[in-house]
Enzyme design. Structure first.
Site, short mmCIF file in Angstrom:
data_model
loop_
_atom_site.label_atom_id
_atom_site.label_comp_id
_atom_site.label_asym_id
_atom_site.label_seq_id
_atom_site.Cartn_x
_atom_site.Cartn_y
_atom_site.Cartn_z
N TYR A 66 -12.63 -3.75 -7.90
CA TYR A 66 -13.01 -4.41 -9.15
C TYR A 66 -13.26 -3.38 -10.24
O TYR A 66 -12.78 -3.52 -11.37
CB TYR A 66 -14.27 -5.24 -8.89
CG TYR A 66 -14.89 -5.89 -10.10
CD1 TYR A 66 -14.33 -7.01 -10.69
CD2 TYR A 66 -16.08 -5.39 -10.65
CE1 TYR A 66 -14.92 -7.62 -11.79
CE2 TYR A 66 -16.68 -5.99 -11.74
CZ TYR A 66 -16.10 -7.11 -12.31
OH TYR A 66 -16.69 -7.71 -13.40
N SER A 69 -16.30 -4.44 -17.87
CA SER A 69 -17.53 -4.44 -17.08
C SER A 69 -18.12 -3.04 -17.05
O SER A 69 -17.39 -2.04 -17.11
CB SER A 69 -17.25 -4.89 -15.64
OG SER A 69 -18.38 -4.68 -14.81
#
Length: 255
Positions: free
Chosen positions: A161, A147
């Site tokens: 995250y 990501s």
């Protein structure tokens, strides 16, 4: 004319493939000739829809439920995929989620572990489960879906995250060094802001409008644009790429 992205005869296992980037990757792989195992956990309906769509187009796909945070379920997932489709040639570690936006004082040890287990440990354990067979055959490709958050820290409350995805970027490089001598290529795709159910849950329309204003191409990405990048890394067209992370973000972050 040769198709350098041809995946005919390959068997691919894609985790988190019931929607979004995972489902798009399953469809693209099937279009390129691969037999696809669609891994899912909660979203059985989405997984069955993805499988049926591939089958309806003449492809081969199965859907297998597994919690990829659990080692025994990963082993069962791989065993089922191999039993129905054959040895796995391509693994796409796509399962993951932000889970919950949390400020630092809201992060508990349990929440931190949950996010790391889903986004990082799952990829480690899935790779561990498929690597021995790939090493025996001296061939294979692993693609980790990371990501932009792993590069820039993510949006508000995304620290856990972002840390997991940054760890997965580093693990991609480490595993590429380890498995490269055995004929296995390991790379990653790093999506920017992609129009998927992820942002329906974790981002407001205002947040997305502000993000679009920072993207040179002037729009959100769509899942297939990540799926084709994943297919490229899994194919012979990327035969000399190892340990790389492709940024698919419309220019939002340029490295």
């Amino acid at each position: 004319m040769r198709n350098y992205l041809d995946l005919t005869g390959k068997v691919a296992l894609i985790t988190g493939a019931s929607s979004g980037i995972g489902a798009a990757t399953a469809a693209v792989f099937a279009d390129l000739g691969a037999k696809v195992a669609i891994g899912y956990f909660h979203n059985q309906k989405g997984a069955e829809q993805a499988r049926a769509s591939i089958a309806g187009a003449g492809g081969v796909a199965i859907a297998i439920r597994a919690d990829v945070r659990q080692e025994d379920e990963i082993r069962r997932l791989v065993k089922s995929a191999v039993g129905e489709l054959g040895p796995i040639d391509i693994l796409v570690n796509n399962a993951g989620s932000l889970v919950e936006r949390m400020k630092i004082h809201e992060v508990t040890a349990q929440k931190w572990d949950d996010i790391q287990n889903l986004n990082l440990k799952s990829a480690v354990l899935c790779s561990q489960a498929v690597a021995p067979s790939m090493m025996e055959r001296r061939a294979g490709a692993i693609v980790n879906v990371v990501s932009i958050a792993g590069r820039n820290g993510g949006g508000p409350g995304a620290g856990a995250y972002a840390a997991a995805k940054a760890g997965l970027i580093a693990f991609t490089k480490s595993l590429a060094r380890e498995l490269g001598p055995h004929g296995i290529r390991v790379n990653a795709v790093s999506p920017g802001t992609i129009d998927t159910p992820f942002h329906e849950v974790f981002s407001t329309p205002e947040m997305l409008r502000n993000i679009v204003a920072t993207i040179p191409l002037g729009r959100l990405g769509v899942p297939v644009e990540c799926a084709t990048a994943i297919a490229f890394l899994a194919s012979g067209a990327a035969s000399f790429l190892a340990g790389e992370t492709l940024e698919v973000n419309g220019g939002q972050l340029m490295l």
